[in-house]
Design a protein around this motif. Structure first.
Motif, PDB file in Angstrom:
ATOM      1  N   GLY A 225      51.340   1.088  57.800  1.00  0.00           N
ATOM      2  CA  GLY A 225      50.157   1.409  57.012  1.00  0.00           C
ATOM      3  C   GLY A 225      49.395   2.647  57.418  1.00  0.00           C
ATOM      4  N   PRO A 226      50.072   3.761  57.767  1.00  0.00           N
ATOM      5  CA  PRO A 226      49.304   4.984  58.037  1.00  0.00           C
ATOM      6  C   PRO A 226      48.490   5.383  56.810  1.00  0.00           C
ATOM      7  N   THR A 227      47.523   6.236  57.015  1.00  0.00           N
ATOM      8  CA  THR A 227      46.559   6.559  55.963  1.00  0.00           C
ATOM      9  C   THR A 227      47.250   7.036  54.687  1.00  0.00           C
ATOM     10  N   MET A 228      46.752   6.552  53.570  1.00  0.00           N
ATOM     11  CA  MET A 228      47.221   6.959  52.249  1.00  0.00           C
ATOM     12  C   MET A 228      46.369   8.132  51.770  1.00  0.00           C
ATOM     13  N   TYR A 229      47.006   9.122  51.154  1.00  0.00           N
ATOM     14  CA  TYR A 229      46.313  10.314  50.679  1.00  0.00           C
ATOM     15  C   TYR A 229      46.692  10.600  49.235  1.00  0.00           C
ATOM     16  N   LEU A 230      45.774  11.260  48.530  1.00  0.00           N
ATOM     17  CA  LEU A 230      46.080  11.794  47.199  1.00  0.00           C
ATOM     18  C   LEU A 230      45.920  13.306  47.291  1.00  0.00           C
ATOM     19  N   PRO A 231      47.012  14.027  47.622  1.00  0.00           N
ATOM     20  CA  PRO A 231      46.902  15.475  47.815  1.00  0.00           C
ATOM     21  C   PRO A 231      46.314  16.187  46.599  1.00  0.00           C
ATOM     22  N   HIS A 232      45.509  17.189  46.876  1.00  0.00           N
ATOM     23  CA  HIS A 232      44.823  18.044  45.903  1.00  0.00           C
ATOM     24  C   HIS A 232      43.586  17.389  45.281  1.00  0.00           C
ATOM     25  N   PHE A 248      40.149   5.144  38.515  1.00  0.00           N
ATOM     26  CA  PHE A 248      40.485   6.071  39.588  1.00  0.00           C
ATOM     27  C   PHE A 248      41.106   5.321  40.761  1.00  0.00           C
ATOM     28  N   GLN A 249      40.597   4.135  41.054  1.00  0.00           N
ATOM     29  CA  GLN A 249      41.213   3.317  42.097  1.00  0.00           C
ATOM     30  C   GLN A 249      42.652   2.964  41.734  1.00  0.00           C
ATOM     31  N   ALA A 250      42.876   2.600  40.466  1.00  0.00           N
ATOM     32  CA  ALA A 250      44.225   2.238  40.024  1.00  0.00           C
ATOM     33  C   ALA A 250      45.165   3.437  40.100  1.00  0.00           C
ATOM     34  N   TYR A 251      44.655   4.602  39.726  1.00  0.00           N
ATOM     35  CA  TYR A 251      45.492   5.806  39.794  1.00  0.00           C
ATOM     36  C   TYR A 251      45.862   6.114  41.238  1.00  0.00           C
ATOM     37  N   PHE A 252      44.904   5.974  42.145  1.00  0.00           N
ATOM     38  CA  PHE A 252      45.200   6.199  43.564  1.00  0.00           C
ATOM     39  C   PHE A 252      46.278   5.241  44.040  1.00  0.00           C
ATOM     40  N   GLU A 253      46.156   3.977  43.683  1.00  0.00           N
ATOM     41  CA  GLU A 253      47.148   2.992  44.107  1.00  0.00           C
ATOM     42  C   GLU A 253      48.545   3.376  43.647  1.00  0.00           C
ATOM     43  N   ALA A 254      48.633   3.952  42.466  1.00  0.00           N
ATOM     44  CA  ALA A 254      49.939   4.268  41.893  1.00  0.00           C
ATOM     45  C   ALA A 254      50.515   5.593  42.376  1.00  0.00           C
ATOM     46  N   HIS A 255      49.676   6.504  42.868  1.00  0.00           N
ATOM     47  CA  HIS A 255      50.146   7.860  43.133  1.00  0.00           C
ATOM     48  C   HIS A 255      49.895   8.368  44.554  1.00  0.00           C
ATOM     49  N   HIS A 256      49.342   7.569  45.435  1.00  0.00           N
ATOM     50  CA  HIS A 256      49.078   8.061  46.787  1.00  0.00           C
ATOM     51  C   HIS A 256      50.381   8.309  47.542  1.00  0.00           C
TER      52      HIS A 256
END
Length: 392
Positions: A225-232, A248-256
Motif C-alpha cells: 500500500g505505498p502512497t497512491m498518486y494522481l499525476p498532473h 472526484f474520489q471515484a475518479y481517483f480510485e479508478a485512475h491513481h
C-alpha cells in the motif's frame, strides 16, 4: 461553463469543479524528454537515480540545472518524483528507524493513540513531531539522517533557503485501510467551506509554501500500500474544493498510480497533488515511512505578537459591544485583528484535530466565547490551556 484560475474569477466555489477539466490535465503521458536527468518514467512518474543526481550536482551550474528540472516536474509536470537510493547508506536509515520504533513503543506504553488526518485512529502507528522527538532521543542518528543531500537538494529547489523541516512517522500495519484521496497543507486541511473563503490567488500560492515527501523505511511492494498518486492533478485549479466530491474520489480510485519503493528511497510531491496512503494488503509488511513536510521560510509574520495578551485585553470590549447590538461583521473584524486565526503550528499529540483536520484556533475560541457569553476569566483560562496544548 468551467472557468479556470486564469480567467476573471477571483473566487472559487464547488460550481467550478468540473471533472472533465481534471481529466484533460491528468489523462496525458509524462514525456521522458522533459526529464533528461531521470533514469526513466514509470506510470507517468519520473524516477531519478540519486547517484546520477549527485554526479550531475557536483558543480554549481549542474546543481542548478538539476533543481530546475525538479521544480518543473513538481510544478508543471506530473507533480511527483521518486528518488531511488536517496539514502545510500541503509545503516543511517535503520539507526533512525530504531529511534522511530522506540518512540512508537513509548507511545503505546503511555496509552496514547495518535490519530491521522485522513484515516481512522488505530489503522496505523503515527508519531507526531518525530523530528524533535528523534533529535532528543538519539541526536547522533538524527544528525546523520538529516544530513541527507537529496532532502536538501529538493527542499532548496522548491522552497529556497531558510526552509523548515517537520516529520511524522507513519507505520501502516498489515490490513491497514487506505486513506481517502486528498490534498495537503495548507488549504487541504481546511473544510471546503473555509477553503472557499480564500481567494483564487491563494489557492495558487498555497502549494508553493510547502513540499511533501516520504522516506521509505522498509521495502514497500505495491501490495503493502505505498502512497497512491494522481499525476498532473496538482495543476487543477479548484482542486482544494473538488477532492471531497464523490465523483472526484471515484475518479481517483479508478485512475491513481502506485509505485513500489525500496528501503532508503524517497518520494517528493507537490502538496496540491491528489494522493492517499494505500491499503496494506500484505500479511507481513509493516509499511514504515518518515513523512516529511518542508515549509517555506516566508510562511511567517514580520513581528512577534503576543496574541493571547491582545485577545484577553480586547475580549471585554467585544463582549460589551455585542451586548449593545454591534453587528457580527464588526466583531469578526476585531477578532481577526487580535486573535490567531490559524490553528497551526501546534503539538498534534496534545492538540489533536477536532471535528475535522484542524484543532481549534484562538479565533475559534473567541467566537465560541462570544456566542456563549463567557466571562473573561473563562476565556482567559481556555486560551492558556490552548497555548499549553500547542507547546512541543
Amino acid at each position: 461553463m468551467h472557468r479556470t484560475l486564469s480567467g476573471p474569477r477571483a473566487w472559487l466555489s464547488e460550481r467550478d469543479c468540473d471533472l472533465g477539466a481534471l481529466r484533460e490535465l491528468v489523462e496525458r503521458e509524462t514525456d521522458p524528454a522533459d526529464h533528461p536527468y531521470a533514469s526513466g518514467v514509470e506510470r507517468n512518474v519520473p524516477l531519478y537515480d540519486c547517484d546520477r543526481l549527485r554526479a550531475a550536482s557536483a558543480t554549481a551550474d549542474g546543481r542548478r540545472d538539476v533543481q530546475t528540472e525538479l521544480v518543473r516536474a513538481l510544478a508543471e509536470g506530473p507533480g511527483v518524483v521518486v528518488l531511488r537510493g536517496a539514502f545510500p547508506d541503509r545503516e543511517v536509515v535503520r539507526r533512525a528507524g530504531a529511534a522511530f520504533d522506540e518512540l512508537i513503543a513509548r507511545q503505546r506504553a503511555s496509552g496514547a493513540a495518535a490519530g491521522d488526518h485522513f484515516a481512522r485512529p488505530g489503522a496505523n502507528d503515527r508519531v507526531w513531531n518525530a523530528l524533535e522527538k528523534t533529535a532528543l532521543l538519539d541526536p547522533e542518528a538524527f544528525a546523520d539522517y538529516y544530513a541527507n543531500d537529496m532532502i536538501a537538494l529538493v527542499s532548496t529547489a522548491w522552497l529556497g533557503p531558510g526552509y523548515q523541516v517537520t516529520s511524522q512517522i507513519n507505520v501502516v500495519n498489515p490490513g491497514g485501510a487506505a486513506q481517502t484521496a486528498h490534498r495537503d497543507y495548507h488549504l487541504g486541511f481546511l473544510s471546503a467551506e473555509v477553503a472557499a473563503a480564500y481567494p483564487a490567488h491563494v489557492h495558487r500560492l498555497s502549494p508553493a509554501l510547502t513540499l511533501q515527501g516520504a522516506v521509505a523505511h522498509c521495502d514497500m511492494p505495491v501490495e503493502s500500500g505505498p502512497t497512491m498518486y494522481l499525476p498532473h492533478s496538482q495543476k487543477y485549479g479548484p482542486g482544494y474544493l473538488a477532492w471531497r466530491l464523490p465523483e472526484f474520489q471515484a475518479y481517483f480510485e479508478a485512475h491513481h498510480v502506485q509505485l513500489p519503493l525500496a528501503e532508503g528511497d524517497a518520494v517528493f510531491f507537490n502538496p496540491a497533488l491528489l494522493h492517499a496512503a494505500g491499503h496494506n494488503r500484505s500479511t507481513d509488511v509493516r509499511r514504515a515511512a518518515n513523512l516529511l513536510q518542508v515549509s517555506s521560510a516566508f510562511g511567517r509574520a514580520m513581528e512577534s505578537v503576543d496574541r493571547e495578551a491582545v485577545t484577553n485585553a480586547v475580549y471585554p470590549v467585544l463582549l460589551r459591544r455585542r451586548a449593545e447590538g454591534v453587528g457580527q461583521a464588526w466583531l469578526d473584524a476585531v477578532v481577526a485583528a487580535s486573535a490567531e486565526g490559524y490553528p497551526f503550528p501546534t503539538n498534534l499529540d496534545s492538540d489533536p484535530p477536532v471535528d475535522g483536520a484542524t484543532p481549534s484556533s484562538q479565533a475559534d475560541l473567541v467566537h465560541r466565547a462570544l456566542a456563549g457569553e463567557w466571562a473573561p476569566e473563562r476565556l482567559r483560562a481556555a486560551l492558556r490551556d490552548g497555548a499549553a496544548r500547542r507547546e512541543s
